[in-house]
Design an enzyme around this catalytic site. Structure first.
Site, PDB file in Angstrom:
ATOM      1  N   ALA A  14     -12.692  37.468 -11.785  1.00 25.08           N
ATOM      2  CA  ALA A  14     -13.377  38.608 -11.169  1.00 25.08           C
ATOM      3  C   ALA A  14     -14.048  38.223  -9.861  1.00 25.08           C
ATOM      4  O   ALA A  14     -14.518  37.092  -9.688  1.00 25.08           O
ATOM      5  CB  ALA A  14     -14.430  39.163 -12.133  1.00 25.08           C
ATOM      6  N   CYS A  15     -14.081  39.198  -8.945  1.00 25.65           N
ATOM      7  CA  CYS A  15     -14.855  39.061  -7.710  1.00 25.65           C
ATOM      8  C   CYS A  15     -15.451  40.424  -7.388  1.00 25.65           C
ATOM      9  O   CYS A  15     -15.495  41.305  -8.242  1.00 25.65           O
ATOM     10  CB  CYS A  15     -13.988  38.530  -6.567  1.00 25.65           C
ATOM     11  SG  CYS A  15     -12.742  39.700  -5.960  1.00 25.65           S
ATOM     12  N   GLY A  16     -15.874  40.629  -6.154  1.00 25.70           N
ATOM     13  CA  GLY A  16     -16.533  41.881  -5.804  1.00 25.70           C
ATOM     14  C   GLY A  16     -15.607  43.076  -5.782  1.00 25.70           C
ATOM     15  O   GLY A  16     -15.920  44.130  -6.342  1.00 25.70           O
TER      16      GLY A  16
END
Length: 210
Positions: free
Chosen positions: A141-143
């Protein structure tokens, strides 16, 4: 009110390491992300929506791997997730890098709060040090889901075969998608900084966004 995909990509990909042209870094990053999309489309990598992430972790045994830079992770993070940044601060002070930092600040940094970074050359080693082998089920996951696509491709190429991708990133999450969040911000706003963060606070105060 999350930062647009184009802005995130620019912030991410303009953080080229010293000595590598921006166009080359952009081309390489596009190649990685494009390859990851093919993995998702083929089913080799599972796309998980933020609203389904809690179930994927509890019922399917996925471990959340947060690859955002330290400043985003510090604003809001899912408690118990593993944090291994794909991009890290570039502390090089050579004249060329200082010039790049100045340009970055003018075009990106002031508006988004994104610092000048470089790719973490030890990313795969750092992941290996904190997860239980290459059979581990990792939900990356990231932004906004762009940097995590690069990480997904790198992990898959390195032999990880139980990889999931948080589709759209934390910016697509809403309150309650992740039960235990720590930090000063909501997950979906943690990538917003700089002048954008000031505008966001005004909008929150006026209840234009939630």
């Amino acid at each position: 009110m999350a930062m647009g995909a184009a802005a995130t990509a620019a912030a991410c990909f303009s953080s080229a390491s010293t000595g590598v042209s921006r166009s080359r870094v952009r081309a390489q990053a596009k190649s990685w992300a494009g390859g990851a999309k093919e993995l998702v489309q083929s089913g080799a990598v599972k796309a998980v929506r933020p609203r389904d992430a809690a179930e994927a972790m509890s019922a399917e045994g996925f471990q959340l791997l947060d690859i955002r830079p330290a400043w985003e992770h510090g604003r809001a993070a899912v408690r118990g997730s593993v944090h291994v940044p794909l991009f890290i601060s570039d502390d090089d002070m050579s004249p060329v890098t200082l010039l790049k930092k100045w340009v970055h600040l003018g075009y990106i940094g002031l508006w988004t709060g994104q610092s000048f970074t470089k790719m973490n050359d030890r990313f795969l080693d750092d992941v290996a040090a904190v997860v239980a082998g290459k059979d581990a089920k990792l939900l990356v996951a990231c932004g906004e889901g762009l940097r995590s696509l690069i990480a997904v491709r790198m992990l898959h190429d390195d032999g990880y075969r139980n990889v999931g991708w948080l589709a759209g990133g934390f910016s697509k999450s809403v309150d309650g998608d992740f039960a235990d969040v720590e930090g000063e911000s909501k997950l979906r706003y943690a990538t917003i900084g700089g002048t954008s963060y000031i505008f966001l606070q005004v909008l929150l105060l006026l209840q234009v966004v939630q």
